[in-house]
Design a protein around this motif. Structure first.
Motif, PDB file in Angstrom:
ATOM      1  N   ILE A 619       1.012  -1.188   0.003  1.00  0.00           N
ATOM      2  CA  ILE A 619       0.043  -0.003   0.028  1.00  0.00           C
ATOM      3  C   ILE A 619       1.068   1.355  -0.142  1.00  0.00           C
ATOM      4  N   LEU A 620       1.932   1.160   0.913  1.00  0.00           N
ATOM      5  CA  LEU A 620       2.795   2.363   0.899  1.00  0.00           C
ATOM      6  C   LEU A 620       3.516   2.571  -0.340  1.00  0.00           C
ATOM      7  N   LYS A 621       3.999   1.510  -0.857  1.00  0.00           N
ATOM      8  CA  LYS A 621       4.848   1.673  -2.026  1.00  0.00           C
ATOM      9  C   LYS A 621       3.990   1.988  -3.410  1.00  0.00           C
ATOM     10  N   ARG A 622       2.639   1.803  -3.293  1.00  0.00           N
ATOM     11  CA  ARG A 622       2.058   2.333  -4.597  1.00  0.00           C
ATOM     12  C   ARG A 622       1.633   3.850  -4.367  1.00  0.00           C
ATOM     13  N   SER A 623       1.857   4.399  -3.200  1.00  0.00           N
ATOM     14  CA  SER A 623       1.773   5.862  -3.160  1.00  0.00           C
ATOM     15  C   SER A 623       2.537   6.725  -4.025  1.00  0.00           C
ATOM     16  N   PRO A 624       2.217   7.461  -4.824  1.00  0.00           N
ATOM     17  CA  PRO A 624       3.355   8.263  -5.686  1.00  0.00           C
ATOM     18  C   PRO A 624       3.989   9.422  -4.753  1.00  0.00           C
ATOM     19  N   ARG A 625       3.493   9.733  -3.819  1.00  0.00           N
ATOM     20  CA  ARG A 625       4.286  10.749  -3.041  1.00  0.00           C
ATOM     21  C   ARG A 625       5.466   9.806  -2.338  1.00  0.00           C
ATOM     22  N   TRP A 626       4.956   8.789  -1.646  1.00  0.00           N
ATOM     23  CA  TRP A 626       6.171   7.877  -1.268  1.00  0.00           C
ATOM     24  C   TRP A 626       7.182   7.494  -2.319  1.00  0.00           C
ATOM     25  N   ARG A 627       6.872   7.341  -3.781  1.00  0.00           N
ATOM     26  CA  ARG A 627       7.926   7.101  -4.262  1.00  0.00           C
ATOM     27  C   ARG A 627       8.593   8.201  -4.872  1.00  0.00           C
ATOM     28  N   PHE A 628       8.066   9.450  -4.999  1.00  0.00           N
ATOM     29  CA  PHE A 628       8.744  10.745  -5.160  1.00  0.00           C
ATOM     30  C   PHE A 628       9.716  11.037  -3.967  1.00  0.00           C
ATOM     31  N   LYS A 629       9.138  10.743  -2.804  1.00  0.00           N
ATOM     32  CA  LYS A 629      10.293  10.882  -1.692  1.00  0.00           C
ATOM     33  C   LYS A 629      11.315  10.050  -1.729  1.00  0.00           C
ATOM     34  N   ARG A 630      11.166   8.882  -2.278  1.00  0.00           N
ATOM     35  CA  ARG A 630      12.383   7.838  -2.120  1.00  0.00           C
ATOM     36  C   ARG A 630      13.212   8.286  -3.267  1.00  0.00           C
ATOM     37  N   ILE A 632      13.906  11.422  -4.308  1.00  0.00           N
ATOM     38  CA  ILE A 632      14.430  12.520  -4.361  1.00  0.00           C
ATOM     39  C   ILE A 632      15.427  12.533  -3.156  1.00  0.00           C
ATOM     40  N   THR A 633      15.186  11.463  -2.266  1.00  0.00           N
ATOM     41  CA  THR A 633      16.149  11.439  -1.010  1.00  0.00           C
ATOM     42  C   THR A 633      17.263  10.088  -1.410  1.00  0.00           C
ATOM     43  N   GLY A 634      17.266   9.933  -2.551  1.00  0.00           N
ATOM     44  CA  GLY A 634      18.316   8.913  -2.972  1.00  0.00           C
ATOM     45  C   GLY A 634      18.498   7.594  -2.306  1.00  0.00           C
ATOM     46  N   GLN A 635      17.156   7.121  -1.913  1.00  0.00           N
ATOM     47  CA  GLN A 635      17.361   5.967  -1.088  1.00  0.00           C
ATOM     48  C   GLN A 635      17.457   4.426  -1.939  1.00  0.00           C
TER      49      GLN A 635
ATOM     50  N   LEU B  14      21.908  26.739  -7.603  1.00  0.00           N
ATOM     51  CA  LEU B  14      23.541  26.083  -7.299  1.00  0.00           C
ATOM     52  C   LEU B  14      23.478  24.721  -7.989  1.00  0.00           C
ATOM     53  N   HIS B  15      22.390  24.028  -8.180  1.00  0.00           N
ATOM     54  CA  HIS B  15      21.923  22.531  -8.537  1.00  0.00           C
ATOM     55  C   HIS B  15      22.926  21.699  -7.565  1.00  0.00           C
ATOM     56  N   VAL B  16      22.940  22.040  -6.374  1.00  0.00           N
ATOM     57  CA  VAL B  16      23.498  21.356  -5.283  1.00  0.00           C
ATOM     58  C   VAL B  16      22.678  20.463  -4.252  1.00  0.00           C
ATOM     59  N   PHE B  17      21.580  21.064  -4.187  1.00  0.00           N
ATOM     60  CA  PHE B  17      20.788  20.548  -2.942  1.00  0.00           C
ATOM     61  C   PHE B  17      20.369  19.002  -3.285  1.00  0.00           C
ATOM     62  N   VAL B  18      19.748  18.875  -4.739  1.00  0.00           N
ATOM     63  CA  VAL B  18      19.328  17.378  -4.793  1.00  0.00           C
ATOM     64  C   VAL B  18      20.313  16.527  -4.858  1.00  0.00           C
ATOM     65  N   PRO B  19      21.419  16.935  -5.725  1.00  0.00           N
ATOM     66  CA  PRO B  19      22.441  15.897  -5.624  1.00  0.00           C
ATOM     67  C   PRO B  19      23.082  15.456  -4.210  1.00  0.00           C
ATOM     68  N   ALA B  20      23.160  16.465  -3.585  1.00  0.00           N
ATOM     69  CA  ALA B  20      23.628  16.348  -2.181  1.00  0.00           C
ATOM     70  C   ALA B  20      22.842  15.473  -1.303  1.00  0.00           C
ATOM     71  N   LEU B  21      21.504  15.683  -1.503  1.00  0.00           N
ATOM     72  CA  LEU B  21      20.270  14.842  -0.857  1.00  0.00           C
ATOM     73  C   LEU B  21      20.500  13.319  -1.187  1.00  0.00           C
ATOM     74  N   MET B  22      20.400  13.352  -2.434  1.00  0.00           N
ATOM     75  CA  MET B  22      20.775  11.795  -3.113  1.00  0.00           C
ATOM     76  C   MET B  22      21.814  11.079  -2.666  1.00  0.00           C
ATOM     77  N   GLY B  23      22.971  12.140  -2.587  1.00  0.00           N
ATOM     78  CA  GLY B  23      24.224  11.331  -2.302  1.00  0.00           C
ATOM     79  C   GLY B  23      24.280  10.967  -0.790  1.00  0.00           C
ATOM     80  N   VAL B  24      23.733  11.611   0.072  1.00  0.00           N
ATOM     81  CA  VAL B  24      23.825  11.338   1.488  1.00  0.00           C
ATOM     82  C   VAL B  24      22.801  10.123   1.575  1.00  0.00           C
ATOM     83  N   GLY B  25      21.603   9.992   0.701  1.00  0.00           N
ATOM     84  CA  GLY B  25      20.777   8.719   0.814  1.00  0.00           C
ATOM     85  C   GLY B  25      21.643   7.531   0.327  1.00  0.00           C
ATOM     86  N   MET B  26      22.252   7.727  -0.559  1.00  0.00           N
ATOM     87  CA  MET B  26      22.936   6.623  -1.223  1.00  0.00           C
ATOM     88  C   MET B  26      24.053   6.216  -0.111  1.00  0.00           C
TER      89      MET B  26
END
Lengths: 870, 189
Positions: A619-630, A632-635, B14-26
């Motif tokens: 359920i959580l993974k199907r949520s677009p918001r959930w996927r976007f956050k993942r 954007i935060t490089g998880q 500066l196109h820094v925020f997103v790569p930084a966030l993704m980098g930390v996540g990775m």
């Protein structure tokens, strides 16, 4: 000199109606050779002559038959009575005799002038401290005034109140007065040959330096000592001083008791010439505060609020003196250890965390609230939510201590919590292994000498203390992690979803570990092995009623082999619900009902939903918001899913720890129960007990002392405890929250509507007939599919859950045993339904919705609505 | 028109925020994967914990039995046991190989006229010493591989008390644990 109105107390015999209770008892002490200071008594003849000659009789009649003064008039009334006796004329003959008698004492030492009424020092009413005593009298004139005041004290308002309350007649009352030489005392005090507030096997001594009147009047705090009657070993209480004469004093007290043939309250003094007995009177049987108090209840008073919720599963129903004295100290200590481990400032020893009212166990809600509120991030409301299922309406946090510090304090608290919780699962594993090892020893207790038996029990108890601490710590950790899971899922999906998902996520993982489920599984194995393919055995179980043993034995080898397996298995179950309490093999009703439930239930057991975590993740993974956050935060690895898994694992782990600790405690409780019955058998053999089942009415300490050879508790005291216990049981449960002495629950406003709302404990909807159960024994009447309606349940009720279609309880929270087992069995359950037992009748058609927490009474519902539901 | 709230993602000049966030996540994800792998691959800590649990529980049982005038006989839950023969054989190859390599490296360094340690006897000594120690260990392992589980007392002592043996898993099931203990009546009780 020959006296007409007085006599010496020289041990030549005196009649209580002439000399009063105190003087009569002193005279006996002298006759028996006890060291009593020289004394004489102005007899009741003097009092009667004085009253008659002074014309006081009409005044006394008025006092006797008139109304008692209101509280604000007590002092004035007392002054009026005293003035009447001080002003009344005295015959010259009487006055001369008193002055002459006093004159014989005063040249050598000051004297004590003590009242000695005819209605005094009785077994049922001691009048202790009610009448006047004057110490340090140095002149005959002072003595004369003191005698008049002693006479007046016979009619003081407080004594009249006491007499009326105790139903003591006032028709032939009279007052004698003891004149006693006062020795210079280095220490003085009182001695009770049986501790009136504690164990009857202890002598209690209170001592103060100098004269003892400061002690009697309560002006100073005494040094307190308890002395074991059997060994005369001394334990200090409160203030302590080293008194080298205590053992001699204790022996003296026991000798006096032995002559008087009743427990004694003795005033004593230590003088240059040794110990002196100033007076001795029977100990009034300590009266309970209420008819339901068997002497082991917590003294009501103070402003602390108590609740039976939460603890009623650990110590269910009316707890006998034996079980209370064994379990309560361990539970109290477990809470205090937990508080210390997580950094809660110490709760004063004057405040009990665990209380007993009307024989039932309670928790001090005020202390728990304060403790929670003192932690960074904690709140009293969470405690109420945990124990009551809902926060109370009053604004309770305003006076609670606020935690100090900010982020650093929170991090430190979290670290302490983590450290305290880290070792829990290892500790539970160790406990499980140790308990199995101890039970497996199977020591022949009959061959152990008393000393060794007690040492063996004490080692078992050490382990039990450890398990209690682990159980309480696990409960607390489970409650915190479960709540965190609820809140976290609630943040993603909404609060209501959070509550339901927390239930589902933790249900399946407990299937084999909870106290009840473990037993059910072991019995199911036996059933599958012996009965599943043997129709004759099945029929015996179904038709054999609550005790099918005879029918099964009649089946020959197969039946006997089955019974052997059952007996062997049940012995290992240990106690049913309370440590050292009734064991399963003492009463097999629950076991038979469980086995017959297997035979009667054709459908396979409901499996809990084990894949709910995957469902939630989906359920959580199907949520677009959930996927976007993942993204954007490089998880690369979804850390929120990892966190969710970790939270579920943690909540499940702590719940499992709690259940396993509880199961171990009950198994070990069976081992202690064996020791208790061995002790009881020995006491029956030695004549200390008439029935081994009476053992329940002794405290743990009393039992131990008797096994060591001490004298038994009086049979009248035993009877009093038994009566109070039965009354408490009949009185029913305690209110949800109360202060002081709990009132009986008022059922005047029973719910009459079609829907009763409670706490949704286990999801699902079921419709069935209600079966109101007041006790486990009544559970044999439960038919498959019926809905159990009860106050609360404990682990011993688990067999019934197998037969039931749903559960409705008046008590219980999200982590109560009933909630956990219901979820394991997939039974819809609603807890915390107010007045359910009173409002719902057996046979009533109910719809239980464990998802919304509603209990619908079909007969009261709108017909259209009923059709919809059906 | 209301002023739009700044968006850290869209307005990141500066196109820094997103790569930084993704980098930390990775990085954090990677660390967690490694932690999981290590936890899975190194079971020794878990076995030791189980051993401590079993030994602690045995201590409790002994104290209860002693109070009743009995003694307890049972296994030593903190002991070690033989590894597999392959493990010893592999150990021989490994230690002998590394020892030989150390000796060779020392000799090469000694003879390398362009190197830092040319004609420096310390390097030969260091290589030879390392090779000797590792060789002894390899010999010991070879000995274990040959006598495997036979009753050589000295070998057993070494296996049970040093890393030559692996930690022995105690009974996991409490009933099995209880069954491994035996009650002995103390003489002259």
């Amino acid at each position: 000199m020959d006296y007409q109105f007085s006599q010496y107390l020289d041990g030549h015999g005196s009649v209580a109606t002439d000399v009063g209770g105190k003087a009569s008892s002193l005279d006996r002490l002298v006759a028996d050779g006890f060291p009593v200071p020289r004394a004489a008594v102005i007899t009741t003849r003097a009092y009667r002559a004085f009253v008659h000659e002074a014309g006081l009789e009409p005044f006394l009649k008025e006092l006797q038959h008139g109304e008692l003064p209101p509280a604000d008039q007590i002092a004035a009334d007392r002054s009026r009575v005293e003035a009447a006796f001080l002003r009344a004329p005295m015959s010259a003959e009487l006055e001369d005799e008193i002055l002459s008698l006093v004159g014989e004492f005063i040249p050598t030492s000051p004297i004590a002038v003590r009242s000695s009424a005819t209605a005094e020092d009785m077994v049922s009413a001691s009048f202790a401290g009610q009448y006047e005593t004057f110490l340090g009298i140095k002149t005959p004139e002072e003595a004369l005034t003191a005698v008049r005041r002693c006479w007046a004290s016979l009619w003081s308002p407080q004594v009249r109140v006491y007499r009326r309350r105790e139903n003591i007649g006032e028709d032939d009352l009279a007052m004698a007065v003891v004149i006693q030489a006062m020795a210079e005392a280095s220490w003085a005090g009182v001695l009770f040959t049986r501790d009136p507030q504690g164990s009857a096997l202890d002598i209690k001594v209170e001592a103060v330096p100098g004269l003892g009147d400061d002690l009697v009047s309560g002006r100073v705090t005494p040094h307190g000592f308890l002395i074991a009657r059997s060994t005369l070993s001394i334990r200090a209480r409160g203030q302590r001083a080293k008194l080298d004469f205590l053992e001699d004093l204790a022996r003296l007290g026991l000798r006096i008791e032995s002559r008087a043939r009743a427990p004694q309250d003795i005033e004593w003094a230590m003088t240059r010439d040794g110990l002196r007995v100033l007076q001795a009177r029977p100990i009034t049987v300590s009266r309970p505060l209420s008819l339901h108090d068997d002497g082991f209840d917590t003294r009501a008073g103070g402003t602390d609020e108590y609740t039976p919720r939460g603890v009623s599963e650990m110590l269910p129903g009316v707890v006998s003196p034996l079980l209370w004295s064994i379990n309560a100290p361990m539970l109290e200590d477990a809470f205090r250890s937990l508080f210390a481990a997580i950094g809660i400032s110490e709760v004063g020893t004057d405040r009990r965390i665990v209380g007993r009212f009307r024989g039932r166990a309670t928790l001090n809600l005020s202390v728990l609230r304060e403790a929670a509120a003192s932690l960074p991030g904690g709140s009293g409301e969470e405690v109420e939510r945990q124990y009551l299922g809902h926060p109370l309406e009053h604004d309770h946090d305003h006076h609670l201590p606020k935690p100090q510090g900010g982020v650093i304090a929170r991090v430190a608290a979290a670290f302490r919590n983590w450290r305290a919780n880290r070792m829990l699962s290892d500790e539970v594993e160790l406990i499980k292994h140790a308990v199995h090892g101890v039970v497996h020893l199977d020591i022949d207790l009959r061959r152990l000498p008393a000393q060794r038996l007690l040492r063996y029990r004490s080692r078992i108890r050490d382990l039990a203390w450890r398990i209690y601490a682990t159980e309480v710590a696990s409960s607390s950790a489970a409650a915190a992690s479960y709540r965190a899971l609820e809140v976290q899922v609630g943040r993603w999906l909404g609060d209501e979803e959070g509550v339901q998902w927390a239930q589902r996520l933790t249900a399946g993982a407990l299937a084999d570990t909870s106290v009840g489920a473990g037993r059910v599984n072991r019995l199911r194995d036996i059933y599958e092995r012996h009965v599943a393919n043997t129709p004759a055995l099945q029929a015996s179980l179904v038709q054999g009623g609550p005790q099918p043993r005879d029918r099964i034995e009649a089946l020959g080898d197969r039946g006997i082999s089955f019974l052997d397996d059952v007996d062997h298995c049940v012995r290992a179950f240990g106690a049913q619900a309370v440590y050292a309490g009734r064991t399963w093999n003492e009463d097999l009703v629950g076991v038979w009902s469980q086995l017959s439930a297997f035979a009667r239930t054709t459908e396979p057991p409901r499996e809990p939903d084990e894949d709910s975590l995957s469902e939630l993740i989906g359920i959580l993974k199907r949520s677009p918001r959930w996927r976007f956050k993942r993204i954007i935060t490089g998880q690369l690895l979804d850390m929120r899913i990892r966190m969710l898994r970790s939270m579920v694992e943690e909540a499940t782990l702590f719940l499992r720890c709690r259940e396993e600790a509880k199961a171990s405690l009950l198994v070990l409780g069976g081992a202690e129960r064996r020791v208790i019955f061995e002790m009881a058998d020995r006491l029956v053999a030695s004549g200390h007990l008439s029935l081994s089942s009476d053992v329940e009415f002794f405290s743990d300490g009393e039992l131990e002392q008797m096994v060591r050879g001490a004298e038994p508790v009086f049979s009248q005291e035993l009877e009093r405890r038994r009566r109070a216990f039965n009354r408490a049981r009949d009185a029913g449960p305690l209110p949800e929250v109360f202060q002081g002495d709990p009132e009986a629950i008022d059922h005047a406003d029973l719910p009459t509507g079609p829907v009763m709302q409670g706490w949704a404990a286990s999801p699902g909807v079921v419709r069935g007939r209600a079966r109101v159960l007041e006790s486990l024994e009544a559970g044999t009447e439960l038919e498959p599919g019926e809905i159990i309606v009860a106050h609360s349940t404990d682990p011993s009720w688990t067999p019934l859950f197998l037969v039931a279609g749903g559960i409705v309880l008046e008590e219980g929270g999200p982590l109560s045993h009933a909630a956990i087992v219901a979820r394991e069995f997939g039974l819809p359950a609603v807890l915390n339904v107010a007045d359910a037992v009173q409002a719902i009748g057996t046979g009533e058609d109910l719809i239980v919705d464990g998802t919304t927490g509603e209990v619908r009474r079909v007969a009261l519902a709108d017909p259209g609505e009923e059709e919809d539901d059906g | 028109m209301a002023e739009r709230r700044p968006d850290p993602v869209r307005d990141d000049g500066l196109h820094v925020f997103v790569p930084a966030l993704m980098g930390v996540g990775m990085i954090v994800s990677g660390l967690l994967v490694i932690a999981d792998w290590l936890n899975h691959m190194l079971p020794n800590g878990r076995v030791r914990r189980k051993q401590e649990i079993a030994a602690g529980a045995k201590g409790v049982v002994i104290s209860v039995a002693e109070a009743a005038g009995h003694e307890i006989a049972g296994p030593d839950f903190r002991s070690r046991e033989w590894r597999s023969r392959w493990a010893y054989a592999l150990g021989v190859a490994g230690f002998a190989g590394v020892g030989a390599a150390a000796l060779l490296a020392g000799l090469l360094a000694f003879n390398d006229d362009a190197g830092l340690f040319y004609r420096n006897p310390w390097m030969v000594g260091l290589g030879a010493g390392t090779a000797a120690v590792l060789g002894l260990v390899a010999l010991q392992l070879l000995f274990f591989a040959i006598v495997y589980r036979r009753s050589f007392r000295a070998a057993h002592v070494l296996i049970e008390t040093t890393w030559f043996g692996r930690l022995k898993s105690p009974p996991r099931d409490p009933s099995e644990f209880a069954g491994s203990l035996r009650l002995i009546e103390r003489e002259g009780k």
